[in-house]
Design an enzyme around this catalytic site. Structure first.
Site, PDB file in Angstrom:
ATOM      1  CB  SER A 131     -15.479  -3.806 -12.684  1.00 46.57           C
ATOM      2  OG  SER A 131     -14.852  -4.792 -11.901  1.00 46.57           O
ATOM      3  CD  GLU A 222     -12.242  -5.191 -17.375  1.00 50.53           C
ATOM      4  OE1 GLU A 222     -11.141  -5.081 -16.789  1.00 50.53           O
ATOM      5  OE2 GLU A 222     -13.317  -5.376 -16.756  1.00 50.53           O
ATOM      6  CG  HIS A 292     -10.127  -3.214 -13.437  1.00 54.12           C
ATOM      7  ND1 HIS A 292     -10.849  -4.063 -14.250  1.00 54.12           N
ATOM      8  CD2 HIS A 292     -10.842  -3.090 -12.290  1.00 54.12           C
ATOM      9  CE1 HIS A 292     -11.939  -4.450 -13.611  1.00 54.12           C
ATOM     10  NE2 HIS A 292     -11.964  -3.869 -12.426  1.00 54.12           N
TER      11      HIS A 292
END
Length: 319
Positions: A131, A222, A292
């Site tokens: 992330s 992502e 995630h």
């Protein structure tokens, strides 16, 4: 004679340039090594680290908790200076063999320019997370160092496969994945260095010293909690930056909890990515288990991988 000498010099320069570009991998962990848990972005003030500490202990590793764990500065784990100082301490400590970022959110980019990687270059160590940690992955890649995209200490619901893949990555064991075929996949084979991470972060880094070089790479992306038109904007940005045309392949992980406007965009996240990339003759894997999600498999950025996408399955093998 002068002409011959000139070509010899060019050849030597070319060899040196290739050597400079060779990715450096930190030493694999071994039992007894120490891992530091730090916060580079969002604060972590809950008492929630015991599961992750237990994982590390079961792997035979020791744990150090950084000074940023528990700090509370609005959304962040302390000021930029405090987060950078904690990270710098772990970077410079030769007894720390890996730094595990506790969580994502936002804030790593605010401290990246405060870090000094001089001692790290003399004694590299694994940097782990995903992330917002994409900032560190990308910056390290520009410096020529590999890192691990994987679960974080707050990933208490991580699958056993995700945890095991992180352990294998840290200890240098063979890593490969086989996943079922998706209808949208683009078939083919490719080999190249794996780069990438969170699409929003990659997008935000273009034009900065931390931006990745996409040339001849395999790109993983992502994202989480983005509006669909934002996904389109970011993919168009990758295209206009020349990133997509120089790739050898794409791996698309979780596009999780996407949002739409009152007037629909008209395509979901995967359809947007497919629409922007369809004119490139490269293999694409969709819905790869990373991002995630509970089953967030570890990826080693900077490592050469081969991908094979056929009608039955997709393989990702780390060399």
């Amino acid at each position: 004679m002068k002409k011959f000498t000139f070509y010899i010099l060019i050849f030597i320069f070319s060899i040196n340039l290739q050597a400079q570009k060779k990715m450096i991998f930190p030493p694999n962990l071994k039992k007894g090594d120490t891992v530091a848990i730090v916060a580079t972005a969002r604060k972590n003030i809950e008492d929630n680290l015991q599961p992750a500490i237990s994982w590390l202990k079961n792997w035979g590793l020791e744990v150090v908790i950084g000074s940023t764990i528990g700090l509370d500065h609005n959304q962040l784990a302390g000021t930029d200076e405090q987060r950078a100082a904690d990270f710098q301490t772990q970077l410079d400590n030769p007894n720390i063999k890996a730094i595990w970022c506790v969580r994502g959110g936002y804030g790593t980019v605010r401290m990246i320019d405060l870090l000094d990687f001089t001692k790290f270059k003399k004694s590299p160590k694994w940097i782990v997370g995903f992330s917002d940690v994409t900032v560190l992955h990308s910056h390290l890649n520009t410096l020529g160092y590999a890192s691990i995209h994987g679960i974080m200490p707050v990933s208490s619901k991580a699958s056993e496969e995700a945890k095991e893949s992180l352990r294998k990555s840290l200890f240098g064991e063979h890593l490969e994945y086989t996943v079922p075929c998706e209808n949208m996949n683009r078939l083919g084979t490719a080999k190249g260095e794996l780069v990438g991470g969170n699409l929003s972060i990659l997008y935000s880094l273009f034009g900065s010293p931390s931006a990745i070089d996409c040339s001849d790479k395999i790109l993983f992306i992502e994202d989480l909690d983005e509006y669909l038109y934002h996904i389109d904007r970011m993919m168009i940005n990758l295209k206009r930056n020349g990133c997509l045309e120089s790739l050898k392949g794409i791996i698309v992980g979780g596009m999780t909890k996407m949002k739409d406007n009152e007037i629909p965009w008209g395509k979901d996240a995967l359809e947007i990515i497919d629409d922007v990339t369809k004119n490139y003759n490269i293999p694409v894997i969709y819905n790869f288990p990373a991002g995630h999600m509970a089953d967030n498999r570890a990826l080693i950025f900077g490592k050469q991988v081969s991908i094979e996408v056929n009608d039955l399955e997709s393989k990702v093998v780390f060399e």
